[in-house]
Design a protein around this motif. Structure first.
Motif, PDB file in Angstrom:
ATOM      1  N   ASP A 129       0.815  -1.227   0.000  1.00  0.00           N
ATOM      2  CA  ASP A 129       0.000   0.000   0.000  1.00  0.00           C
ATOM      3  C   ASP A 129       0.846   1.273   0.000  1.00  0.00           C
ATOM      4  O   ASP A 129       0.570   2.213   0.745  1.00  0.00           O
ATOM      5  CB  ASP A 129      -0.961   0.023   1.186  1.00  0.00           C
ATOM      6  N   ASP A 130       1.880   1.301  -0.798  1.00  0.00           N
ATOM      7  CA  ASP A 130       2.753   2.469  -0.908  1.00  0.00           C
ATOM      8  C   ASP A 130       3.463   2.841   0.385  1.00  0.00           C
ATOM      9  O   ASP A 130       3.918   3.973   0.555  1.00  0.00           O
ATOM     10  CB  ASP A 130       1.980   3.690  -1.435  1.00  0.00           C
ATOM     11  N   LYS A 131       3.546   1.929   1.340  1.00  0.00           N
ATOM     12  CA  LYS A 131       4.311   2.179   2.571  1.00  0.00           C
ATOM     13  C   LYS A 131       5.780   1.941   2.255  1.00  0.00           C
ATOM     14  O   LYS A 131       6.143   0.898   1.725  1.00  0.00           O
ATOM     15  CB  LYS A 131       3.880   1.243   3.701  1.00  0.00           C
ATOM     16  N   GLY A 141       5.985   6.634   6.575  1.00  0.00           N
ATOM     17  CA  GLY A 141       5.226   7.790   6.115  1.00  0.00           C
ATOM     18  C   GLY A 141       4.055   8.172   6.999  1.00  0.00           C
ATOM     19  O   GLY A 141       3.262   9.034   6.633  1.00  0.00           O
ATOM     20  N   GLU A 142       3.931   7.540   8.166  1.00  0.00           N
ATOM     21  CA  GLU A 142       2.839   7.839   9.089  1.00  0.00           C
ATOM     22  C   GLU A 142       3.393   8.195  10.461  1.00  0.00           C
ATOM     23  O   GLU A 142       4.523   7.858  10.791  1.00  0.00           O
ATOM     24  CB  GLU A 142       1.897   6.630   9.248  1.00  0.00           C
ATOM     25  N   GLY A 195       2.507   1.147  19.078  1.00  0.00           N
ATOM     26  CA  GLY A 195       1.822   2.351  18.634  1.00  0.00           C
ATOM     27  C   GLY A 195       0.552   2.030  17.875  1.00  0.00           C
ATOM     28  O   GLY A 195       0.244   0.864  17.597  1.00  0.00           O
ATOM     29  N   ARG A 196      -0.149   3.101  17.528  1.00  0.00           N
ATOM     30  CA  ARG A 196      -1.422   2.968  16.830  1.00  0.00           C
ATOM     31  C   ARG A 196      -1.596   4.129  15.857  1.00  0.00           C
ATOM     32  O   ARG A 196      -1.281   5.269  16.177  1.00  0.00           O
ATOM     33  CB  ARG A 196      -2.556   3.007  17.851  1.00  0.00           C
ATOM     34  N   TYR A 197      -2.110   3.824  14.668  1.00  0.00           N
ATOM     35  CA  TYR A 197      -2.497   4.823  13.675  1.00  0.00           C
ATOM     36  C   TYR A 197      -3.863   4.403  13.158  1.00  0.00           C
ATOM     37  O   TYR A 197      -3.976   3.337  12.545  1.00  0.00           O
ATOM     38  CB  TYR A 197      -1.474   4.884  12.537  1.00  0.00           C
ATOM     39  N   ALA A 239       3.599  -3.377  11.169  1.00  0.00           N
ATOM     40  CA  ALA A 239       2.330  -2.673  11.353  1.00  0.00           C
ATOM     41  C   ALA A 239       1.250  -3.454  10.635  1.00  0.00           C
ATOM     42  O   ALA A 239       1.470  -3.984   9.543  1.00  0.00           O
ATOM     43  CB  ALA A 239       2.406  -1.253  10.810  1.00  0.00           C
ATOM     44  N   THR A 240       0.085  -3.513  11.254  1.00  0.00           N
ATOM     45  CA  THR A 240      -1.019  -4.289  10.700  1.00  0.00           C
ATOM     46  C   THR A 240      -1.880  -3.454   9.764  1.00  0.00           C
ATOM     47  O   THR A 240      -1.834  -2.226   9.781  1.00  0.00           O
ATOM     48  CB  THR A 240      -1.936  -4.804  11.827  1.00  0.00           C
TER      49      THR A 240
END
Length: 130
Positions: free
Chosen positions: A37-39, A69-70, A84-86, A104-105
């Motif tokens: 996903d473009d990460k 990128g986040e 962490g969480r986004y 990251a999920t």
């Protein structure tokens, strides 16, 4: 087993990831990775994370965790473990003697399963002097 096999077989077969990587703890160099996903993972971000974990892990509570990128909100920060969480995506980072394990999920994947997989892999690598 190659480092890429650890990412593919030990992490991504058990966790639905947007990204996962194993990187050098000293310089952030990426040894193995999966990016979706473009990460895009940046070795500079990984080095900053490793340095902060060693020197001032509680600093993540103020600055957040910048990766892929986040900006993730810091939920837990210790010398060997950061969570962490986004939105509804979970992040887990474990430091061993020589490397960082990060993943990251996708949104909505159970964070407990992510934490279990990454932390057990970290314990295994530490027990084998990595």
């Amino acid at each position: 087993m190659s480092w890429q096999s650890y990412v593919d077989e030990q992490i991504c077969k058990q966790v639905e990831c947007t990204f996962a990587a194993i990187a050098g703890i000293q310089d952030g160099s990426i040894w193995a990775k999966l990016e979706k996903d473009d990460k895009k993972l940046d070795p500079k971000e990984l080095k900053t994370i490793a340095d902060t974990m060693r020197q001032n892990p509680t600093g993540f509570y103020e600055t957040g965790i910048h990766i892929g990128g986040e900006k993730y909100i810091c939920l837990q920060a210790e010398n060997q473990l950061v969570r962490g969480r986004y939105r509804s995506s979970a992040l887990c980072i474990v430091a061993t003697n020589t490397c960082l394990i990060v993943a990251a999920t996708v949104d909505g994947f159970p964070p407990g399963q992510l934490n279990n997989v990454i932390e057990k892999l970290g314990e295994y690598l530490r027990s084998n002097n990595y």
